[in-house]
Design a protein around this motif. Sequence first.
Motif, PDB file in Angstrom:
ATOM      1  N   ALA A   1       0.852  -1.197   0.000  1.00  0.00           N
ATOM      2  CA  ALA A   1       0.000   0.000   0.000  1.00  0.00           C
ATOM      3  C   ALA A   1       0.881   1.238   0.000  1.00  0.00           C
ATOM      4  CB  ALA A   1      -0.911   0.004   1.220  1.00  0.00           C
ATOM      5  N   ALA A   2       0.392   2.321  -0.623  1.00  0.00           N
ATOM      6  CA  ALA A   2       1.184   3.547  -0.704  1.00  0.00           C
ATOM      7  C   ALA A   2       1.420   4.137   0.678  1.00  0.00           C
ATOM      8  CB  ALA A   2       0.488   4.568  -1.603  1.00  0.00           C
ATOM      9  N   ASP A   3       0.433   4.046   1.561  1.00  0.00           N
ATOM     10  CA  ASP A   3       0.603   4.485   2.940  1.00  0.00           C
ATOM     11  C   ASP A   3       1.331   3.385   3.700  1.00  0.00           C
ATOM     12  OD1 ASP A   3      -0.382   6.998   2.919  1.00  0.00           O
ATOM     13  OD2 ASP A   3      -2.377   6.485   3.614  1.00  0.00           O
ATOM     14  N   PHE A   4       2.589   3.636   4.033  1.00  0.00           N
ATOM     15  CA  PHE A   4       3.430   2.588   4.587  1.00  0.00           C
ATOM     16  C   PHE A   4       2.922   2.095   5.933  1.00  0.00           C
ATOM     17  CE2 PHE A   4       7.433   0.942   6.416  1.00  0.00           C
ATOM     18  CZ  PHE A   4       7.788   0.070   5.405  1.00  0.00           C
ATOM     19  N   ASP A   5       2.407   3.014   6.755  1.00  0.00           N
ATOM     20  CA  ASP A   5       1.987   2.639   8.103  1.00  0.00           C
ATOM     21  C   ASP A   5       0.485   2.795   8.301  1.00  0.00           C
ATOM     22  OD1 ASP A   5       2.719   1.617  10.594  1.00  0.00           O
ATOM     23  OD2 ASP A   5       2.706   3.612  11.507  1.00  0.00           O
TER      24      ASP A   5
ATOM     25  N   SER B   1       4.129  -2.475   9.884  1.00  0.00           N
ATOM     26  CA  SER B   1       3.782  -2.624   8.477  1.00  0.00           C
ATOM     27  C   SER B   1       4.585  -3.736   7.814  1.00  0.00           C
ATOM     28  CB  SER B   1       4.009  -1.299   7.727  1.00  0.00           C
ATOM     29  OG  SER B   1       5.358  -0.896   7.874  1.00  0.00           O
ATOM     30  N   ALA B   2       5.787  -4.016   8.346  1.00  0.00           N
ATOM     31  CA  ALA B   2       6.594  -5.069   7.766  1.00  0.00           C
ATOM     32  C   ALA B   2       6.109  -6.451   8.156  1.00  0.00           C
ATOM     33  CB  ALA B   2       8.051  -4.895   8.192  1.00  0.00           C
ATOM     34  N   ALA B   3       5.322  -6.534   9.229  1.00  0.00           N
ATOM     35  CA  ALA B   3       4.848  -7.824   9.710  1.00  0.00           C
ATOM     36  C   ALA B   3       3.510  -8.200   9.095  1.00  0.00           C
ATOM     37  CB  ALA B   3       4.738  -7.808  11.230  1.00  0.00           C
ATOM     38  N   LYS B   4       2.918  -7.317   8.293  1.00  0.00           N
ATOM     39  CA  LYS B   4       1.632  -7.622   7.687  1.00  0.00           C
ATOM     40  C   LYS B   4       1.810  -8.569   6.506  1.00  0.00           C
ATOM     41  CE  LYS B   4       0.426  -3.399   6.831  1.00  0.00           C
ATOM     42  NZ  LYS B   4      -0.355  -2.220   6.428  1.00  0.00           N
ATOM     43  N   PRO B   5       0.827  -9.414   6.233  1.00  0.00           N
ATOM     44  CA  PRO B   5       0.885 -10.241   5.020  1.00  0.00           C
ATOM     45  C   PRO B   5       0.913  -9.351   3.777  1.00  0.00           C
ATOM     46  CG  PRO B   5      -0.780 -11.066   6.536  1.00  0.00           C
ATOM     47  CD  PRO B   5      -0.342  -9.735   7.073  1.00  0.00           C
ATOM     48  N   GLU B   6       1.753  -9.698   2.841  1.00  0.00           N
ATOM     49  CA  GLU B   6       1.915  -8.918   1.626  1.00  0.00           C
ATOM     50  C   GLU B   6       1.267  -9.650   0.463  1.00  0.00           C
ATOM     51  OE1 GLU B   6       6.174  -6.934   2.990  1.00  0.00           O
ATOM     52  OE2 GLU B   6       6.121  -8.436   1.390  1.00  0.00           O
ATOM     53  N   LEU B   7       0.598  -8.882  -0.390  1.00  0.00           N
ATOM     54  CA  LEU B   7      -0.157  -9.452  -1.507  1.00  0.00           C
ATOM     55  C   LEU B   7       0.765  -9.643  -2.707  1.00  0.00           C
ATOM     56  CD1 LEU B   7      -2.944 -10.299  -2.638  1.00  0.00           C
ATOM     57  CD2 LEU B   7      -3.249  -7.914  -3.361  1.00  0.00           C
ATOM     58  N   TYR B   8       0.643 -10.820  -3.347  1.00  0.00           N
ATOM     59  CA  TYR B   8       1.410 -11.148  -4.546  1.00  0.00           C
ATOM     60  C   TYR B   8       0.438 -11.527  -5.664  1.00  0.00           C
ATOM     61  CZ  TYR B   8       5.755 -11.599  -1.802  1.00  0.00           C
ATOM     62  OH  TYR B   8       6.849 -11.374  -0.997  1.00  0.00           O
ATOM     63  N   PHE B   9       0.811 -11.139  -6.883  1.00  0.00           N
ATOM     64  CA  PHE B   9       0.128 -11.629  -8.080  1.00  0.00           C
ATOM     65  C   PHE B   9       1.167 -12.373  -8.907  1.00  0.00           C
ATOM     66  CE2 PHE B   9      -1.204 -11.396 -12.507  1.00  0.00           C
ATOM     67  CZ  PHE B   9      -2.524 -11.814 -12.434  1.00  0.00           C
ATOM     68  N   SER B  10       0.909 -13.643  -9.213  1.00  0.00           N
ATOM     69  CA  SER B  10       1.884 -14.486  -9.912  1.00  0.00           C
ATOM     70  C   SER B  10       1.317 -14.981 -11.231  1.00  0.00           C
ATOM     71  CB  SER B  10       2.275 -15.694  -9.047  1.00  0.00           C
ATOM     72  OG  SER B  10       2.823 -15.276  -7.810  1.00  0.00           O
TER      73      SER B  10
END
Length: 479
Positions: free
Chosen positions: A268-272, A332-341
């Motif tokens: 997300a653009a808003d890091f926190d 913010s670093a501990a949140k699940p990050e979305l991937y598109f593969s």
Amino acid sequence: MVQDSRTRTDRDYTRHDNDTGRWDDDPLSVETTRRFARRFTTVNRILLGLGVFGFVCALLIDRRRGGAGPDPEHPSGFVAWVLYAVVLGILLATELLGPLKRPVARRIRQRCAALSAIVTLICLLGLSAVWTTVYRTSSMGEIPGTIVNSVPEADAYLSGHLADGVGTIRVPTGMSIQSIDFGDDSSNVRISGFVWQKIPHGAPIRPGVLFPEAEDAYTAADSAAPAYTEQTPGHTLYGWYFSSIFRQLFDYSSYPLDKQAVWLRMWAADFDAPAILVPDFDGYPTWRLHDMTGVDPGMVYDDWNPDFTAFSYQTNTYSATFGYQRDGVADSAAKPELYFSAGLKRDPQAPFFGQLIRWMFIAVIVFAALFLITVDTERRALVGFTTFELVGFGVGILLVIIFDQVAIRESVGARGVVYLEYFSYALYAMIALVGVNAMLLTGRTRHRWLIWGGNLLPKILYWPTYFGLVLLVTVLTFR
């Protein structure tokens, strides 16, 4: 009776040798062949019995563990079963054909040649089975994290991986790929397409998607003008066009049967901000992994074939707080990050038909050189065979293979050895063995196993050895 039979066999060997002459220029050929035939048959039967026993035991153990035996859906186990079947097939063919059972020189030559052809065919069938199985397997194992195919699956994953108070705002995010182009660098891929977000009205977040691996990570952030926007009763739709080079470590070790999963990690653009990106499944038809949903139907894949597209989540940890005055890692670093593969399979036709056919012609030429190597000095002078000329011939062939190998490495850009190169290494070995064979025959010391049958053993072992080496390397590569 046993003594009479043995004496009669000896008499047959001797009579044939006296009638037709020494068929391999070795005065001890008859006696040597007879003794070797007995030992050879005994050893082959012992190995065949052990092989069958081991195969049955492995099958029973696999069944007890809940396996289903040879299963093409599980390549690692299936490749091992193929190797077992090839070894058993070779031992069984040797027992049934019995190349040394009849003491007739012509029959021995014919049966040895037939056994060589059968063993070569068995190895080729094993290679075909492995290639087919490996190519049919999807590269979904390369997808980062956990695959989510629907909104309920995404909610179920996030509910178990989000900390308290994190991700209270869900931001639907979608992706549509227009082009994928692998660059000259093995770690670079250029991707272009559209990415969109649906920002809920009144949400305290700014629109934008960051691509951490892109050259321009803010390509799809609010610093770039949206390609389109739309106001709806519940949210504002923002869409951006992006085109950038993404850094990703690709594995080309199994070229030309390699499969790559090209993934895009999104922040997300808003890091926190208290927001979490979720797949916008409403922006697609019914999601199916192998329908290439989210990819332009007119996209040109070049040397690749489409396999799948998928959204996934992965929780990455970082060894930094990103400047926040907190203990440990930033929230913010501990949140699940979305991937598109997007999964792609390389089309193996061009490498196989381009390189392998040329190398097969070289292998045939090297095999033909074996027929110029003879123990008959008169025939050797007639064909012009010398060890020096054979070495020069081998060096010329090696240069052709080396140039092809360099071309492969330049086209792929791989760091290590790729699978297709092992075919050239097997050719190196065969060229070296043919050269050693020539030097041994022209040396002062004569080896009976070489002059037996007029250098017969190297000729009948050439193709089984070559394809046996290739099959062994194939099993080790894809096991």
